[in-house]
Structure formats: structure tokens, C-alpha cells
Design a protein around this motif. Structure first.
Motif, PDB file in Angstrom:
ATOM      1  N   GLY A  88       0.776  -1.234   0.000  1.00  0.00           N
ATOM      2  CA  GLY A  88       0.000   0.000   0.000  1.00  0.00           C
ATOM      3  C   GLY A  88       0.802   1.275   0.000  1.00  0.00           C
ATOM      4  O   GLY A  88       0.329   2.314   0.477  1.00  0.00           O
ATOM      5  N   TYR A 109      -0.841   4.399  -1.461  1.00  0.00           N
ATOM      6  CA  TYR A 109      -1.829   5.050  -0.594  1.00  0.00           C
ATOM      7  C   TYR A 109      -1.142   5.851   0.511  1.00  0.00           C
ATOM      8  O   TYR A 109      -1.628   6.909   0.917  1.00  0.00           O
ATOM      9  CB  TYR A 109      -2.777   4.006  -0.013  1.00  0.00           C
ATOM     10  CG  TYR A 109      -3.603   3.338  -1.083  1.00  0.00           C
ATOM     11  CD1 TYR A 109      -4.780   3.910  -1.536  1.00  0.00           C
ATOM     12  CD2 TYR A 109      -3.173   2.149  -1.685  1.00  0.00           C
ATOM     13  CE1 TYR A 109      -5.515   3.315  -2.550  1.00  0.00           C
ATOM     14  CE2 TYR A 109      -3.895   1.551  -2.694  1.00  0.00           C
ATOM     15  CZ  TYR A 109      -5.066   2.142  -3.127  1.00  0.00           C
ATOM     16  OH  TYR A 109      -5.792   1.569  -4.149  1.00  0.00           O
ATOM     17  N   SER A 122      -1.025  -1.528   4.401  1.00  0.00           N
ATOM     18  CA  SER A 122      -1.358  -2.667   3.536  1.00  0.00           C
ATOM     19  C   SER A 122      -2.824  -2.640   3.116  1.00  0.00           C
ATOM     20  O   SER A 122      -3.698  -2.190   3.858  1.00  0.00           O
ATOM     21  CB  SER A 122      -1.038  -3.971   4.254  1.00  0.00           C
ATOM     22  OG  SER A 122       0.323  -3.998   4.636  1.00  0.00           O
ATOM     23  N   ILE A 123      -3.088  -3.160   1.899  1.00  0.00           N
ATOM     24  CA  ILE A 123      -4.411  -2.975   1.301  1.00  0.00           C
ATOM     25  C   ILE A 123      -5.309  -4.201   1.354  1.00  0.00           C
ATOM     26  O   ILE A 123      -6.509  -4.089   1.121  1.00  0.00           O
ATOM     27  CB  ILE A 123      -4.287  -2.508  -0.155  1.00  0.00           C
ATOM     28  CG1 ILE A 123      -3.526  -3.538  -1.001  1.00  0.00           C
ATOM     29  CG2 ILE A 123      -3.599  -1.152  -0.209  1.00  0.00           C
ATOM     30  CD1 ILE A 123      -3.493  -3.200  -2.488  1.00  0.00           C
ATOM     31  N   SER A 148      -3.230  -0.592   8.767  1.00  0.00           N
ATOM     32  CA  SER A 148      -4.494  -1.013   8.173  1.00  0.00           C
ATOM     33  C   SER A 148      -5.206  -2.002   9.072  1.00  0.00           C
ATOM     34  O   SER A 148      -4.582  -2.877   9.685  1.00  0.00           O
ATOM     35  CB  SER A 148      -4.234  -1.658   6.807  1.00  0.00           C
ATOM     36  OG  SER A 148      -3.641  -0.746   5.914  1.00  0.00           O
ATOM     37  N   PRO A 187      -8.362  -0.107   5.112  1.00  0.00           N
ATOM     38  CA  PRO A 187      -7.402  -0.099   4.011  1.00  0.00           C
ATOM     39  C   PRO A 187      -7.827   0.822   2.871  1.00  0.00           C
ATOM     40  O   PRO A 187      -9.000   0.895   2.518  1.00  0.00           O
ATOM     41  CB  PRO A 187      -7.382  -1.570   3.555  1.00  0.00           C
ATOM     42  CG  PRO A 187      -7.730  -2.341   4.783  1.00  0.00           C
ATOM     43  CD  PRO A 187      -8.729  -1.487   5.510  1.00  0.00           C
ATOM     44  N   LYS A 188      -6.867   1.553   2.330  1.00  0.00           N
ATOM     45  CA  LYS A 188      -7.027   2.481   1.206  1.00  0.00           C
ATOM     46  C   LYS A 188      -7.683   3.803   1.584  1.00  0.00           C
ATOM     47  O   LYS A 188      -7.850   4.665   0.720  1.00  0.00           O
ATOM     48  CB  LYS A 188      -7.797   1.840   0.047  1.00  0.00           C
ATOM     49  CG  LYS A 188      -7.170   0.580  -0.516  1.00  0.00           C
ATOM     50  CD  LYS A 188      -7.958   0.055  -1.704  1.00  0.00           C
ATOM     51  CE  LYS A 188      -7.362  -1.223  -2.255  1.00  0.00           C
ATOM     52  NZ  LYS A 188      -8.103  -1.738  -3.432  1.00  0.00           N
TER      53      LYS A 188
END
Length: 210
Positions: free
Chosen positions: A45, A48, A114-115, A138, A158-159
Motif C-alpha cells: 500500500g 496510498y 497494507s491494502i 491497516s 485499508p485504502k
């Protein structure tokens, strides 16, 4: 049984003056990421994180250090250039194992953005927590098994770059809360994630099945 970390290697220290000088970080507030920058670690990620940092980067004392190597680094560097953040986002490659703990000690905040569930655990979280650094991570199953929400760090969907930016900004501007999270995080590592604790759990399993 989780992975462990050496709390004598990763521990609170003063910020290393050589690294402060190398990256021109005196009187700066530092966000840190440590992880692979290759395609196999797409899920880390980093894109992001850079986008979230851009939302708070108008404060000239903020810096983001990205430690890692891989074939996606060029694309991350291009994103940094597109945002005009070349002076504020620093890439540290080829960091040796003996130097890595000193990079954690530079950080005011550590981020694991992390996504998806490919991030099963995140050893870097343990290294940061053992170093007494507050964590923003995350909200994924393996991650939240380590980070105690609002106690040793903040969790975010996440994101969600807006919430990630908010948590980073808060901890950078409220060092007392960051220190409290850092103390709680190190204590959690000492109680649950040192190699001696993990080794004892492994031994107990062997004894049980003998």
C-alpha cells in the motif's frame, strides 16, 4: 504461534545524528515505512501512503522515509515527483540489518498501509513497537491481532487515505499520545512477541504432542 522480535536490537534510542545529518532531518517530524517495494509486495500500500502524506505535506517540517527496495520503486518515485514531494519523501535503499533499528528510532510515527489480507502479520509492526514508536496500520485480521486499537496505535480501513492522513497528523502534532502508544506497544512486544516468549510457546506445543 506468531513471529518474534529481538527487543535488545529493536529498542527505544535517541535519534541517530549521522542519519539526521545524512537526510537533513534535524527538527523534522518523521513518518516511516519499512517493507518490500517489489511486485510481490504490491499489497504493502505504498501508493496510498504517499497519497495520504501528500494531504499533510504542506507542513514543511514533515518528512516521509520509505525504507525498501524493489521493481516498483520507480513508480513510487514518479508519484512523489508528480506531487512535488521530492524534498519531503525520502527513499532509503540498501539499509543493512544492523542499521535498520536506527531507522525505526528516527520515526515519530510508523505506518503499515497494507491494502488486503495478503498482509498476514507484518513483522515491521513488531519492530516499530519494540522500538517504542507509535503505529498507524491497516485494519486487517493479522495486523489487529498485534496492534491494540487506540492503545498502542491507530487502525484505519485499508485504502482510506483521509483517515490515514488524519491519524498521522494527530500523532505528529501530539507527541505525548505518541509516547504513550510507544510505551504500550513496547510492553505488548515484551509480554507477547519476544523470541523467548515465542520459543516457550513452541516448546509447550512440542511437550503437548510428545
Amino acid at each position: 504461534i506468531p513471529l518474534g522480535v529481538n527487543p535488545e536490537l529493536f529498542k527505544p534510542r535517541m535519534k541517530n545524528r549521522y542519519l539526521l545529518d545524512k537526510y537533513k532531518l534535524f527538527n523534522k517530524k518523521i513518518v516511516l515505512f519499512v517493507g518490500g517495494l517489489d511486485r510481490a509486495h504490491y499489497f504493502k500500500g505504498v501508493t496510498y501512503l504517499i497519497k495520504a502524506f501528500q494531504l499533510i505535506a504542506s507542513n514543511d517540517i514533515y518528512r516521509l522515509i520509505i525504507v525498501g527496495e524493489g521493481n516498483l520503486r520507480t513508480s513510487y518515485e514518479s508519484l512523489v515527483i508528480n506531487f512535488g514531494l521530492e524534498r519531503k519523501v525520502l527513499f532509503a535503499s540498501s539499509v543493512s540489518d544492523d542499521q535498520l533499528p536506527l531507522y525505526y528510532n528516527l520515526a515519530d510515527v510508523f505506518v503499515l498501509p497494507s491494502i488486503d489480507g495478503s498482509e498476514a502479520f507484518g513483522i515491521s509492526i513488531l519492530e516499530a513497537m519494540a522500538s517504542g514508536v507509535p503505529v498507524v496500520a491497516s485494519d486487517l485480521p493479522g495486523v489487529r491481532s498485534v496492534v491494540q486499537k487506540d492503545h498502542s496505535g491507530y487502525l484505519f480501513k485499508p485504502k482510506n487515505i483521509t483517515v490515514l492522513a488524519k491519524h498521522m497528523h494527530f500523532l505528529l502534532e501530539n507527541p505525548q499520545t505518541g509516547n504513550e502508544f510507544g510505551v504500550a506497544g513496547r510492553l505488548r512486544v515484551l509480554n507477547n512477541y519476544t523470541w523467548s516468549v515465542v520459543g516457550k510457546r513452541v516448546q509447550d506445543v512440542y511437550e503437548e504432542i510428545r
